[in-house]
Write a protein that holds these residues in place. Structure first.
Motif, PDB file in Angstrom:
ATOM      1  N   LEU A 125      -4.728   2.171  12.092  1.00  0.00           N
ATOM      2  CA  LEU A 125      -5.675   1.281  11.417  1.00  0.00           C
ATOM      3  C   LEU A 125      -6.159   0.244  12.423  1.00  0.00           C
ATOM      4  N   ILE A 126      -7.482   0.085  12.517  1.00  0.00           N
ATOM      5  CA  ILE A 126      -8.087  -0.883  13.434  1.00  0.00           C
ATOM      6  C   ILE A 126      -8.862  -1.897  12.604  1.00  0.00           C
ATOM      7  N   VAL A 127      -8.543  -3.179  12.791  1.00  0.00           N
ATOM      8  CA  VAL A 127      -9.229  -4.254  12.068  1.00  0.00           C
ATOM      9  C   VAL A 127     -10.093  -5.036  13.049  1.00  0.00           C
ATOM     10  N   GLY A 128     -11.400  -5.088  12.771  1.00  0.00           N
ATOM     11  CA  GLY A 128     -12.317  -5.858  13.606  1.00  0.00           C
ATOM     12  C   GLY A 128     -12.497  -7.242  13.029  1.00  0.00           C
TER      13      GLY A 128
ATOM     14  N   LYS B  72     -20.033  -5.720  20.506  1.00  0.00           N
ATOM     15  CA  LYS B  72     -19.635  -4.345  20.183  1.00  0.00           C
ATOM     16  C   LYS B  72     -18.438  -3.956  21.059  1.00  0.00           C
ATOM     17  N   LEU B  73     -17.250  -4.149  20.518  1.00  0.00           N
ATOM     18  CA  LEU B  73     -16.034  -3.879  21.289  1.00  0.00           C
ATOM     19  C   LEU B  73     -15.639  -2.414  21.247  1.00  0.00           C
ATOM     20  N   ILE B  74     -16.009  -1.713  20.179  1.00  0.00           N
ATOM     21  CA  ILE B  74     -15.733  -0.275  20.072  1.00  0.00           C
ATOM     22  C   ILE B  74     -17.084   0.435  20.046  1.00  0.00           C
TER      23      ILE B  74
ATOM     24  N   GLY C   1      -8.811  10.771  11.122  1.00  0.00           N
ATOM     25  CA  GLY C   1      -8.224  10.046  10.002  1.00  0.00           C
ATOM     26  C   GLY C   1      -7.900   8.599  10.297  1.00  0.00           C
ATOM     27  N   THR C   2      -8.125   8.166  11.554  1.00  0.00           N
ATOM     28  CA  THR C   2      -7.990   6.742  11.865  1.00  0.00           C
ATOM     29  C   THR C   2      -8.956   5.956  10.986  1.00  0.00           C
ATOM     30  N   VAL C   3      -8.543   4.770  10.560  1.00  0.00           N
ATOM     31  CA  VAL C   3      -9.384   3.926   9.707  1.00  0.00           C
ATOM     32  C   VAL C   3      -9.793   2.665  10.472  1.00  0.00           C
ATOM     33  N   ILE C   4     -11.084   2.351  10.423  1.00  0.00           N
ATOM     34  CA  ILE C   4     -11.606   1.093  10.968  1.00  0.00           C
ATOM     35  C   ILE C   4     -12.057   0.224   9.801  1.00  0.00           C
ATOM     36  N   VAL C   5     -11.554  -1.000   9.744  1.00  0.00           N
ATOM     37  CA  VAL C   5     -12.061  -1.995   8.794  1.00  0.00           C
ATOM     38  C   VAL C   5     -12.774  -3.060   9.618  1.00  0.00           C
ATOM     39  N   ASP C   6     -14.103  -3.048   9.581  1.00  0.00           N
ATOM     40  CA  ASP C   6     -14.886  -3.970  10.408  1.00  0.00           C
ATOM     41  C   ASP C   6     -15.261  -5.187   9.574  1.00  0.00           C
ATOM     42  N   VAL C   7     -14.393  -6.193   9.599  1.00  0.00           N
ATOM     43  CA  VAL C   7     -14.641  -7.417   8.839  1.00  0.00           C
ATOM     44  C   VAL C   7     -15.836  -8.181   9.412  1.00  0.00           C
ATOM     45  N   ALA C   8     -16.148  -7.935  10.679  1.00  0.00           N
ATOM     46  CA  ALA C   8     -17.252  -8.631  11.349  1.00  0.00           C
ATOM     47  C   ALA C   8     -18.621  -8.074  10.983  1.00  0.00           C
ATOM     48  N   VAL C   9     -18.681  -7.135  10.047  1.00  0.00           N
ATOM     49  CA  VAL C   9     -19.954  -6.492   9.717  1.00  0.00           C
ATOM     50  C   VAL C   9     -20.975  -7.497   9.182  1.00  0.00           C
ATOM     51  N   ASP C  10     -20.511  -8.609   8.595  1.00  0.00           N
ATOM     52  CA  ASP C  10     -21.425  -9.670   8.151  1.00  0.00           C
ATOM     53  C   ASP C  10     -22.273 -10.195   9.299  1.00  0.00           C
ATOM     54  N   GLN C  11     -21.706 -10.168  10.503  1.00  0.00           N
ATOM     55  CA  GLN C  11     -22.413 -10.655  11.677  1.00  0.00           C
ATOM     56  C   GLN C  11     -22.818  -9.488  12.582  1.00  0.00           C
ATOM     57  N   GLY C  12     -23.083  -8.339  11.993  1.00  0.00           N
ATOM     58  CA  GLY C  12     -23.552  -7.187  12.754  1.00  0.00           C
ATOM     59  C   GLY C  12     -22.472  -6.192  13.117  1.00  0.00           C
ATOM     60  N   GLY C  13     -21.204  -6.596  12.988  1.00  0.00           N
ATOM     61  CA  GLY C  13     -20.096  -5.676  13.255  1.00  0.00           C
ATOM     62  C   GLY C  13     -19.687  -5.642  14.710  1.00  0.00           C
TER      63      GLY C  13
ATOM     64  N   VAL D 238     -18.091  -2.941  15.864  1.00  0.00           N
ATOM     65  CA  VAL D 238     -18.013  -1.510  16.149  1.00  0.00           C
ATOM     66  C   VAL D 238     -19.443  -0.976  16.152  1.00  0.00           C
ATOM     67  N   GLU D 239     -19.800  -0.259  17.190  1.00  0.00           N
ATOM     68  CA  GLU D 239     -21.191   0.186  17.346  1.00  0.00           C
ATOM     69  C   GLU D 239     -21.660   1.038  16.176  1.00  0.00           C
TER      70      GLU D 239
END
Length: 367
Positions: free
Chosen positions: A234-237, A248-250, A261-273, A275-276
């Motif tokens: 699990l990756i949390v941005g 864009k770190l990823i 099956g890895t999960v990314i939760v990009d909390v930064a998506v409000d500011q564009g994310g 993760v690319e």
């Protein structure tokens, strides 16, 4: 001052801009408060609750905008609201302008005074109006990430806490700010192995000091990110650059090195994310899959727990709302440097540097 509390109309947004307790403080000081009928229902507050503390209930969102000098909201206005905003009207809410040029152009055109919760900054350079929602989102990131790691929803099939004889899941947290700290705390509480990356050594030292031994820290750089995404479930941005787009770190190519099956939760998506491949999703349709990697990118995560979130938000916004109502925006902002930093767009002019850096000079559009 006349203050309006409209019902949020963004997809699955159940929070409301002010609790009845907050409204009571305003009416006690002689301010008029108009609340749209049903605005608080999603957060557990009825129209009757607002009437009891002196608010007036209006049937439509157009009436609330039309009769109010200041609008207090939770989320940024969406397209249906653009035409309702009046010249000179104060709009106090989360805007996240850097993630939306159309919103920025529309607010320029409106000639309103746009004060953004997320850029109000105190003397210690913390963001007091963003912090409680970041706390909620950071904790929820682990809740949601754990769910989407389950195989029926295309996750890897990993239980974060493990069981005796089986190692726990591995959580990678990008950013040791409020979101990252809360995510790490929740993941550690479940028993997961947690790695926190940041470029700020003071924050990493703090994490080392307060977290249990199964939370480890490393300096954030591309090499370390590429190394860890291969082995973490699990990756949390949780990266934030105040008022600007998240870095864009990823990148897209990195997804192929992750375990399916890895999960990314990009909390930064409000500011564009950060993760690319991230794009905003909703609670109604929260995930999408690219290269067998599950992306959870809900742009209003705290909206899923509106009772908790609305109480937490009113706790911190109310003093600023009272100041704006008592003094007007010009005097309130001139006397309070924290509130002044919340000014983003004033009478058609962008006054927040990070927005100009993101978009360059902008003119309004007909809305």
């Amino acid at each position: 001052m006349i203050i309006g509390i409209p019902k949020e109309i963004k997809n699955n947004e159940s929070r409301v801009g002010m609790t009845p307790a907050g409204v009571l403080e305003l009416t006690h000081k002689g301010h008029e408060v108009f609340v749209q009928s049903g605005a608080g229902v999603g957060s557990g507050f009825t129209d009757e609750d607002y009437l009891k503390v002196g608010a007036q209930i209006l049937d439509t969102i157009a009436e609330v905008y039309g009769m109010s000098e200041m609008i207090v909201k939770v989320k940024e206005p969406i397209r249906e609201e653009y035409k309702l905003i009046k010249k000179g009207q104060i709009v106090f809410t989360y805007f996240h302008f850097a993630s939306s040029e159309p919103l920025t152009r529309a607010m320029i055109e409106s000639q309103a005074v746009c004060i953004a919760y997320e850029t109000v900054e105190d003397e210690e350079r913390t963001l007091p109006l963003l912090t409680p929602m970041s706390e909620v989102a950071g904790r929820m990131a682990i809740q949601q990430g754990a769910k989407y790691l389950e195989k029926p929803v295309k996750g890897r099939g990993v239980l974060l806490g493990g069981v005796p004889g089986v190692p726990p899941g591995r959580v990678l947290v990008l950013g040791a700010g409020t979101v990252g700290i809360q995510a790490a705390k929740m993941a550690a509480g479940l028993g997961a192995h947690v790695t926190v990356l940041d470029v700020n050594m003071k924050r990493l030292r703090y994490v080392n000091d307060v977290m249990p031994p199964h939370v480890v820290t490393e300096f954030s750089n591309e090499y370390n990110i590429r190394k860890h995404i291969k082995s973490h479930d699990l990756i949390v941005g949780g990266v934030l650059i105040k008022g600007a787009k998240a870095p864009k770190l990823i990148t897209r190519d990195m997804l192929k090195s992750m375990t399916p099956g890895t999960v990314i939760v990009d909390v930064a998506v409000d500011q564009g994310g950060c993760v690319e491949t991230s794009k905003p999703t909703t609670h109604e349709d929260p995930v999408f899959i690219i290269d067998d990697v599950v992306h959870y990118c809900v742009a209003n995560m705290p909206g899923a727990v509106p009772y908790t979130s609305t109480l937490a938000l009113t706790n911190v916004t109310l003093p600023y709302v009272l100041s704006l109502a008592e003094k007007g925006w010009e005097k309130a902002c001139s006397e309070d440097a924290s509130l002044q930093k919340g000014l983003n767009i004033v009478h058609g002019e962008v006054v927040y540097e990070e927005i100009l850096e993101t978009f360059g000079p902008l003119e309004g559009v007909t809305v």
